[in-house]
Write a protein that holds these residues in place. Structure first.
Motif, PDB file in Angstrom:
ATOM      1  N   ASN A 199     -21.966 -19.932  27.762  1.00 44.47           N
ATOM      2  CA  ASN A 199     -20.978 -19.999  26.667  1.00 44.47           C
ATOM      3  C   ASN A 199     -21.658 -20.288  25.334  1.00 44.47           C
ATOM      4  O   ASN A 199     -21.326 -19.677  24.314  1.00 44.47           O
ATOM      5  N   ARG A 200     -22.615 -21.200  25.331  1.00 40.79           N
ATOM      6  CA  ARG A 200     -23.325 -21.509  24.094  1.00 40.79           C
ATOM      7  C   ARG A 200     -24.152 -20.304  23.639  1.00 40.79           C
ATOM      8  O   ARG A 200     -24.223 -20.007  22.457  1.00 40.79           O
ATOM      9  N   ILE A 258     -25.473 -15.838  20.101  1.00 43.33           N
ATOM     10  CA  ILE A 258     -25.830 -14.428  19.945  1.00 43.33           C
ATOM     11  C   ILE A 258     -24.856 -13.761  18.977  1.00 43.33           C
ATOM     12  O   ILE A 258     -25.245 -12.900  18.197  1.00 43.33           O
ATOM     13  N   GLY A 259     -23.596 -14.183  18.993  1.00 39.75           N
ATOM     14  CA  GLY A 259     -22.636 -13.652  18.028  1.00 39.75           C
ATOM     15  C   GLY A 259     -23.020 -14.005  16.603  1.00 39.75           C
ATOM     16  O   GLY A 259     -22.975 -13.160  15.703  1.00 39.75           O
ATOM     17  N   ARG A 260     -23.437 -15.246  16.392  1.00 36.15           N
ATOM     18  CA  ARG A 260     -23.846 -15.672  15.050  1.00 36.15           C
ATOM     19  C   ARG A 260     -25.109 -14.940  14.591  1.00 36.15           C
ATOM     20  O   ARG A 260     -25.194 -14.488  13.452  1.00 36.15           O
ATOM     21  N   PHE A 261     -26.079 -14.850  15.479  1.00 35.35           N
ATOM     22  CA  PHE A 261     -27.311 -14.146  15.127  1.00 35.35           C
ATOM     23  C   PHE A 261     -27.043 -12.667  14.881  1.00 35.35           C
ATOM     24  O   PHE A 261     -27.658 -12.058  14.010  1.00 35.35           O
ATOM     25  N   LEU A 262     -26.133 -12.069  15.650  1.00 36.61           N
ATOM     26  CA  LEU A 262     -25.784 -10.662  15.432  1.00 36.61           C
ATOM     27  C   LEU A 262     -25.124 -10.456  14.076  1.00 36.61           C
ATOM     28  O   LEU A 262     -25.357  -9.438  13.422  1.00 36.61           O
ATOM     29  N   GLY A 286     -34.106 -15.131  19.094  1.00 36.70           N
ATOM     30  CA  GLY A 286     -33.671 -16.315  18.350  1.00 36.70           C
ATOM     31  C   GLY A 286     -32.528 -17.042  19.029  1.00 36.70           C
ATOM     32  O   GLY A 286     -32.519 -18.276  19.102  1.00 36.70           O
ATOM     33  N   ALA A 287     -31.550 -16.312  19.551  1.00 38.32           N
ATOM     34  CA  ALA A 287     -30.428 -16.948  20.242  1.00 38.32           C
ATOM     35  C   ALA A 287     -30.894 -17.631  21.517  1.00 38.32           C
ATOM     36  O   ALA A 287     -30.439 -18.731  21.844  1.00 38.32           O
ATOM     37  N   PHE A 288     -31.819 -16.999  22.236  1.00 41.54           N
ATOM     38  CA  PHE A 288     -32.329 -17.611  23.461  1.00 41.54           C
ATOM     39  C   PHE A 288     -33.080 -18.896  23.153  1.00 41.54           C
ATOM     40  O   PHE A 288     -32.875 -19.922  23.817  1.00 41.54           O
ATOM     41  N   ILE A 289     -33.942 -18.873  22.140  1.00 44.48           N
ATOM     42  CA  ILE A 289     -34.707 -20.069  21.781  1.00 44.48           C
ATOM     43  C   ILE A 289     -33.778 -21.177  21.297  1.00 44.48           C
ATOM     44  O   ILE A 289     -33.937 -22.346  21.663  1.00 44.48           O
ATOM     45  N   TRP A 290     -32.793 -20.818  20.487  1.00 46.72           N
ATOM     46  CA  TRP A 290     -31.836 -21.817  19.988  1.00 46.72           C
ATOM     47  C   TRP A 290     -31.098 -22.480  21.148  1.00 46.72           C
ATOM     48  O   TRP A 290     -30.960 -23.705  21.193  1.00 46.72           O
ATOM     49  N   CYS A 291     -30.631 -21.671  22.097  1.00 44.01           N
ATOM     50  CA  CYS A 291     -29.897 -22.226  23.239  1.00 44.01           C
ATOM     51  C   CYS A 291     -30.801 -23.057  24.135  1.00 44.01           C
ATOM     52  O   CYS A 291     -30.363 -24.060  24.693  1.00 44.01           O
ATOM     53  N   TRP A 292     -32.034 -22.649  24.281  1.00 45.86           N
ATOM     54  CA  TRP A 292     -32.956 -23.412  25.116  1.00 45.86           C
ATOM     55  C   TRP A 292     -33.247 -24.777  24.490  1.00 45.86           C
ATOM     56  O   TRP A 292     -33.324 -25.779  25.183  1.00 45.86           O
TER      57      TRP A 292
END
Length: 194
Positions: A18-19, A24-28, A65-71
Motif C-alpha cells: 500500500n505504501r 509510485i503514484g507520487r513519483f509518477l 526511487g519509489a522502491f528505495i523510499w518504501c524500503w
C-alpha cells in the motif's frame, strides 16, 4: 515461525505494498510532469530530443526511487501488529504478544502469547488489510492520459530552427552544384594540357 508472526508478516507486506502504491503514484506524477515539460519544449522549439529514451529513464528512476523510499520508511512488525489489532478488534493482543520475548518463564507472558496465537489462528490478512488503489495513482493516470493526448501536438518552430536548417541545406546543395559545374571545365582543361 509461529502462526502469530506469520500473520503479522502478511499484514506487514500488505502495508508495504500500500505504501509503495502511494509512493509510485507520487513519483509518477513528478516524472510525467517532467516528461510533459520536456515534450512541450521539444514541440514548441523543434529541439529533436530523444523522447522515448527520456520517458524510459524517467520511468526507471520513478520505480527505483519509489522502491528505495518504501524500503527506507518501511513499517516494523510492531506497527503491523498494531494495525492487525485495530483491524480485527483484538485490543492490542497481537502487539503485546510480539513485544514479549518468545521464550519466557512468566505465566502471564505465556498466557498473553497463547491468547494472541489463538485469536489470530483464523484471521485472514487479505480481508483485514486490503491492498488499496491510491489517489496519487489516480492523479498520475490522469496526467498520463494528458501526456498521451500531447503526442498529437504538431511541431511549432517558434525559434525558426527548421527554416534555418532548410536554408543551410539549400546552400549546401547549391554549393555542391556549383562545385560540380566548376569541376567539369577544370577536368577538360587538364585533359587538354595532358
Amino acid at each position: 515461525m509461529n502462526p502469530l508472526r506469520r500473520q503479522v508478516i502478511q499484514v506487514q507486506r500488505r502495508l508495504w505494498i500500500n505504501r509503495w502504491l502511494v509512493q509510485i503514484g507520487r513519483f509518477l506524477v513528478v516524472a510525467i510532469c517532467a516528461w510533459l515539460v520536456t515534450w512541450l519544449c521539444d514541440r514548441l522549439f523543434a529541439l529533436r530530443w530523444p523522447m522515448g529514451l527520456t520517458a524510459t529513464a524517467l520511468f526507471a528512476a520513478c520505480a527505483i526511487g519509489a522502491f528505495i523510499w518504501c524500503w527506507r520508511t518501511r513499517d516494523g512488525e510492531i506497527v503491523a501488529a498494531a494495525v492487525l489489532d485495530k483491524a480485527a478488534g483484538l485490543r492490542e493482543r497481537v502487539s503485546s504478544a510480539l513485544s514479549l520475548p518468545s521464550h519466557c518463564d512468566d505465566e502471564f507472558s505465556a498466557a498473553v502469547i497463547a491468547a494472541a496465537q489463538r485469536v489470530t489462528a483464523g484471521l485472514a490478512a487479505g480481508k483485514l488489510v486490503p491492498i488499496r488503489w491510491s489517489r496519487s495513482l489516480t492523479f498520475s493516470m490522469a496526467l498520463f492520459a494528458a501526456a498521451l493526448l500531447s503526442l498529437f501536438l504538431p511541431v511549432w518552430d517558434i525559434l525558426g530552427r527548421d527554416a534555418s536548417r532548410a536554408n543551410a541545406e539549400a546552400r549546401q546543395r547549391a554549393a555542391g552544384r556549383v562545385a560540380s559545374i566548376v569541376a567539369k571545365p577544370v577536368s577538360v582543361m587538364q585533359e587538354v594540357l595532358e
